[in-house]
Design a protein around this motif. Structure first.
Motif, PDB file in Angstrom:
ATOM      1  N   ASP A 117       0.832  -1.197   0.000  1.00 18.88           N
ATOM      2  CA  ASP A 117       0.000   0.000   0.000  1.00 18.88           C
ATOM      3  C   ASP A 117       0.873   1.256   0.000  1.00 18.88           C
ATOM      4  O   ASP A 117       1.790   1.378   0.821  1.00 18.88           O
ATOM      5  CB  ASP A 117      -0.890  -0.004   1.250  1.00 18.88           C
ATOM      6  N   PRO A 118       0.608   2.222  -0.895  1.00 17.50           N
ATOM      7  CA  PRO A 118       1.451   3.421  -0.977  1.00 17.50           C
ATOM      8  C   PRO A 118       1.451   4.266   0.306  1.00 17.50           C
ATOM      9  O   PRO A 118       2.486   4.841   0.659  1.00 17.50           O
ATOM     10  CB  PRO A 118       0.881   4.225  -2.157  1.00 17.50           C
ATOM     11  N   ILE A 119       0.333   4.335   1.006  1.00 16.65           N
ATOM     12  CA  ILE A 119       0.295   5.110   2.252  1.00 16.65           C
ATOM     13  C   ILE A 119       1.187   4.438   3.295  1.00 16.65           C
ATOM     14  O   ILE A 119       1.941   5.115   4.010  1.00 16.65           O
ATOM     15  CB  ILE A 119      -1.145   5.263   2.786  1.00 16.65           C
ATOM     16  N   LEU A 166       6.291   4.184   6.390  1.00 16.36           N
ATOM     17  CA  LEU A 166       7.607   3.606   6.650  1.00 16.36           C
ATOM     18  C   LEU A 166       8.715   4.599   6.333  1.00 16.36           C
ATOM     19  O   LEU A 166       9.673   4.744   7.098  1.00 16.36           O
ATOM     20  CB  LEU A 166       7.802   2.320   5.837  1.00 16.36           C
ATOM     21  N   ASP A 167       8.585   5.315   5.208  1.00 17.07           N
ATOM     22  CA  ASP A 167       9.581   6.336   4.846  1.00 17.07           C
ATOM     23  C   ASP A 167       9.693   7.398   5.933  1.00 17.07           C
ATOM     24  O   ASP A 167      10.802   7.784   6.331  1.00 17.07           O
ATOM     25  CB  ASP A 167       9.212   7.022   3.524  1.00 17.07           C
ATOM     26  N   GLU A 214      12.498   9.914  10.396  1.00 17.69           N
ATOM     27  CA  GLU A 214      12.378  10.599  11.681  1.00 17.69           C
ATOM     28  C   GLU A 214      12.733   9.720  12.883  1.00 17.69           C
ATOM     29  O   GLU A 214      12.870  10.222  13.990  1.00 17.69           O
ATOM     30  CB  GLU A 214      10.964  11.151  11.822  1.00 17.69           C
ATOM     31  N   GLY A 215      12.828   8.426  12.690  1.00 15.40           N
ATOM     32  CA  GLY A 215      13.148   7.527  13.787  1.00 15.40           C
ATOM     33  C   GLY A 215      11.925   7.000  14.507  1.00 15.40           C
ATOM     34  O   GLY A 215      11.794   5.811  14.717  1.00 15.40           O
ATOM     35  N   VAL A 216      11.040   7.869  14.924  1.00 14.97           N
ATOM     36  CA  VAL A 216       9.799   7.487  15.601  1.00 14.97           C
ATOM     37  C   VAL A 216       8.698   8.436  15.161  1.00 14.97           C
ATOM     38  O   VAL A 216       8.961   9.514  14.644  1.00 14.97           O
ATOM     39  CB  VAL A 216       9.918   7.528  17.146  1.00 14.97           C
ATOM     40  N   ASP A 237      -0.345  14.584  10.407  1.00 14.77           N
ATOM     41  CA  ASP A 237      -0.081  15.975  10.010  1.00 14.77           C
ATOM     42  C   ASP A 237       0.733  16.048   8.721  1.00 14.77           C
ATOM     43  O   ASP A 237       0.712  17.064   8.036  1.00 14.77           O
ATOM     44  CB  ASP A 237       0.672  16.723  11.118  1.00 14.77           C
ATOM     45  N   ARG A 238       1.446  14.975   8.392  1.00 18.80           N
ATOM     46  CA  ARG A 238       2.312  14.956   7.222  1.00 18.80           C
ATOM     47  C   ARG A 238       1.706  14.215   6.038  1.00 18.80           C
ATOM     48  O   ARG A 238       2.331  14.097   4.993  1.00 18.80           O
ATOM     49  CB  ARG A 238       3.638  14.285   7.585  1.00 18.80           C
TER      50      ARG A 238
END
Length: 112
Positions: A15-17, A22-23, A28-30, A38-39
């Motif tokens: 799934d792209p979302i 995962l990206d 960001e680490g967490v 928000d992103r």
């Protein structure tokens, strides 16, 4: 060569979302569902559902943090996914090379 593929793992990654989640987590680490939503162009609830799929596939792990949960990527499981993908790629490369050799042989016989 037969490659064993973990369907739950690849369904989660497919799934792209979820790949975007995962990206973001790798960068960001967490992350929390609120911060991640928000992103992304989806709701916090949708992010939570996607993170649940990734969690069940072992790609992320959640740690309770107050009213939220902090998620981070399980690098060992992600590494397993990368190894599977590489093996699938090698298998298909071999198959495609065989098809190419067969097609070249047919073309050579046709010219003779």
């Amino acid at each position: 060569m037969t490659v064993t593929v973990d369907d739950q793992l690849w369904s989660a990654i497919g799934d792209p979302i979820r790949r975007r989640l995962l990206d973001l987590l790798l960068t960001e680490g967490v992350g929390t569902p609120t911060g991640l939503s928000d992103r992304l162009p989806i709701s916090r609830q949708a992010v939570t559902k996607h993170l649940g799929v990734l969690d069940r596939a072992g790609l992320v792990h959640a740690t309770p943090m107050g009213r939220e949960r902090r998620y981070e990527v399980d690098e060992a499981q992600l590494g397993r996914a990368v190894r599977q993908l590489n093996e699938v790629g090698k298998t298909w490369d071999a198959r495609l090379n065989r098809i190419k050799r067969i097609a070249e042989e047919i073309e050579r016989r046709r010219r003779d």
